[in-house]
Design a protein around this motif. Structure first.
Motif, PDB file in Angstrom:
ATOM      1  N   ARG A   1      57.027  30.575  13.694  1.00  0.00           N
ATOM      2  CA  ARG A   1      56.617  30.081  12.389  1.00  0.00           C
ATOM      3  C   ARG A   1      56.888  28.249  12.703  1.00  0.00           C
ATOM      4  NH1 ARG A   1      59.868  34.118   9.933  1.00  0.00           N
ATOM      5  NH2 ARG A   1      61.986  32.762  10.017  1.00  0.00           N
ATOM      6  N   ALA A   2      57.696  27.980  13.618  1.00  0.00           N
ATOM      7  CA  ALA A   2      57.844  26.583  13.986  1.00  0.00           C
ATOM      8  C   ALA A   2      56.679  26.105  14.487  1.00  0.00           C
ATOM      9  CB  ALA A   2      59.306  26.240  14.460  1.00  0.00           C
ATOM     10  N   LEU A   3      56.451  26.781  15.585  1.00  0.00           N
ATOM     11  CA  LEU A   3      55.139  26.409  16.423  1.00  0.00           C
ATOM     12  C   LEU A   3      53.799  26.594  15.755  1.00  0.00           C
ATOM     13  CD1 LEU A   3      56.025  28.328  19.789  1.00  0.00           C
ATOM     14  CD2 LEU A   3      56.226  25.840  19.308  1.00  0.00           C
TER      15      LEU A   3
ATOM     16  N   LYS B   1      60.954  20.362  14.771  1.00  0.00           N
ATOM     17  CA  LYS B   1      61.223  19.336  15.729  1.00  0.00           C
ATOM     18  C   LYS B   1      61.936  19.882  16.853  1.00  0.00           C
ATOM     19  CE  LYS B   1      62.540  14.845  16.816  1.00  0.00           C
ATOM     20  NZ  LYS B   1      62.765  14.669  18.091  1.00  0.00           N
ATOM     21  N   THR B   2      63.029  20.507  16.743  1.00  0.00           N
ATOM     22  CA  THR B   2      63.914  21.086  17.626  1.00  0.00           C
ATOM     23  C   THR B   2      62.947  22.226  18.692  1.00  0.00           C
ATOM     24  OG1 THR B   2      65.707  20.797  16.205  1.00  0.00           O
ATOM     25  CG2 THR B   2      66.162  22.584  18.195  1.00  0.00           C
ATOM     26  N   VAL B   3      62.368  23.200  17.880  1.00  0.00           N
ATOM     27  CA  VAL B   3      61.677  24.079  18.478  1.00  0.00           C
ATOM     28  C   VAL B   3      60.346  23.415  19.533  1.00  0.00           C
ATOM     29  CG1 VAL B   3      59.962  25.856  18.183  1.00  0.00           C
ATOM     30  CG2 VAL B   3      61.987  25.942  16.756  1.00  0.00           C
ATOM     31  N   ILE B   4      59.884  22.437  18.757  1.00  0.00           N
ATOM     32  CA  ILE B   4      58.745  21.702  19.683  1.00  0.00           C
ATOM     33  C   ILE B   4      59.314  21.126  20.925  1.00  0.00           C
ATOM     34  CG2 ILE B   4      57.057  19.904  19.537  1.00  0.00           C
ATOM     35  CD1 ILE B   4      56.404  20.993  16.620  1.00  0.00           C
ATOM     36  N   ASP B   5      60.386  20.479  20.656  1.00  0.00           N
ATOM     37  CA  ASP B   5      60.920  19.749  21.750  1.00  0.00           C
ATOM     38  C   ASP B   5      61.615  20.630  22.741  1.00  0.00           C
ATOM     39  OD1 ASP B   5      60.914  17.320  20.342  1.00  0.00           O
ATOM     40  OD2 ASP B   5      62.860  17.172  19.765  1.00  0.00           O
TER      41      ASP B   5
ATOM     42  N   PHE C   1      54.180  26.702  10.257  1.00  0.00           N
ATOM     43  CA  PHE C   1      54.199  27.520   8.914  1.00  0.00           C
ATOM     44  C   PHE C   1      55.068  27.125   7.587  1.00  0.00           C
ATOM     45  CE2 PHE C   1      55.319  31.525   6.516  1.00  0.00           C
ATOM     46  CZ  PHE C   1      54.151  32.099   6.661  1.00  0.00           C
ATOM     47  N   PRO C   2      54.652  27.023   6.417  1.00  0.00           N
ATOM     48  CA  PRO C   2      55.095  26.404   5.189  1.00  0.00           C
ATOM     49  C   PRO C   2      56.611  27.202   5.186  1.00  0.00           C
ATOM     50  CG  PRO C   2      52.954  27.194   4.574  1.00  0.00           C
ATOM     51  CD  PRO C   2      53.181  27.523   6.129  1.00  0.00           C
ATOM     52  N   GLY C   3      57.727  26.479   4.639  1.00  0.00           N
ATOM     53  CA  GLY C   3      58.970  27.066   4.682  1.00  0.00           C
ATOM     54  C   GLY C   3      59.967  26.596   5.807  1.00  0.00           C
ATOM     55  N   THR C   4      59.383  26.215   6.970  1.00  0.00           N
ATOM     56  CA  THR C   4      60.032  25.706   8.219  1.00  0.00           C
ATOM     57  C   THR C   4      60.529  24.632   8.109  1.00  0.00           C
ATOM     58  OG1 THR C   4      58.756  27.268   9.496  1.00  0.00           O
ATOM     59  CG2 THR C   4      60.230  25.834  10.470  1.00  0.00           C
ATOM     60  N   SER C   5      61.750  24.155   8.116  1.00  0.00           N
ATOM     61  CA  SER C   5      62.241  22.676   7.905  1.00  0.00           C
ATOM     62  C   SER C   5      61.756  22.035   8.985  1.00  0.00           C
ATOM     63  CB  SER C   5      63.755  22.711   7.941  1.00  0.00           C
ATOM     64  OG  SER C   5      64.418  23.124   9.182  1.00  0.00           O
ATOM     65  N   GLU C   6      61.554  20.563   8.840  1.00  0.00           N
ATOM     66  CA  GLU C   6      61.164  19.667   9.508  1.00  0.00           C
ATOM     67  C   GLU C   6      62.023  19.441  10.868  1.00  0.00           C
ATOM     68  OE1 GLU C   6      58.516  17.379  11.486  1.00  0.00           O
ATOM     69  OE2 GLU C   6      58.306  18.363   9.579  1.00  0.00           O
ATOM     70  N   SER C   7      63.499  19.703  10.820  1.00  0.00           N
ATOM     71  CA  SER C   7      64.252  19.584  11.790  1.00  0.00           C
ATOM     72  C   SER C   7      64.245  20.710  12.801  1.00  0.00           C
ATOM     73  CB  SER C   7      65.762  19.506  11.128  1.00  0.00           C
ATOM     74  OG  SER C   7      66.259  20.467  10.664  1.00  0.00           O
TER      75      SER C   7
END
Length: 117
Positions: free
Chosen positions: A23-25, A37-41, A28-34
């Protein structure tokens, strides 16, 4: 050969679920910004690249264009294929698949489709 990083690897490294990573990648709506960012990093750190085949299977869209010509050796067909490939490269989404058939096979192939119509 280096093993490709998967969303399972990212989830394991962060101690979160695979669903959360997915969902983070995908933003997806509902995924927190933090979390995003952690997942993308972590994905960047592990050199994650999305598996295009898996994505194609899930979405049902392969973005593959098939080109069937009697011979890729003929300059006429080769130049057309080259032009198509140049245009497709610009989109970053398509792959040109070329299948060269002998003249007899070409007529047989298209003759079969002509009778099926």
């Amino acid at each position: 050969m280096k093993k490709l990083t998967t969303i399972y690897d990212i989830a394991s490294a962060l101690g979160i679920t695979v669903s959360t990573v997915s969902r983070a990648l995908r933003d997806f709506p509902g995924t927190s910004e933090s979390t995003r960012k952690t997942v993308i990093d972590m994905a960047a750190k592990l050199d994650y690249r999305p598996n295009k085949l898996a994505s194609a299977l899930k979405s049902g869209k392969t973005f593959i264009i098939g080109i069937i010509v009697p011979s890729i050796e003929a300059h006429f067909f080769a130049s057309i294929i080259h032009s198509i490939e140049d245009e497709l490269k610009e989109s970053h989404r398509f792959v040109a698949f070329v299948c060269g058939l002998g003249d007899a096979d070409f007529k047989l192939f298209f003759g079969r489709f002509a009778t099926d119509c």
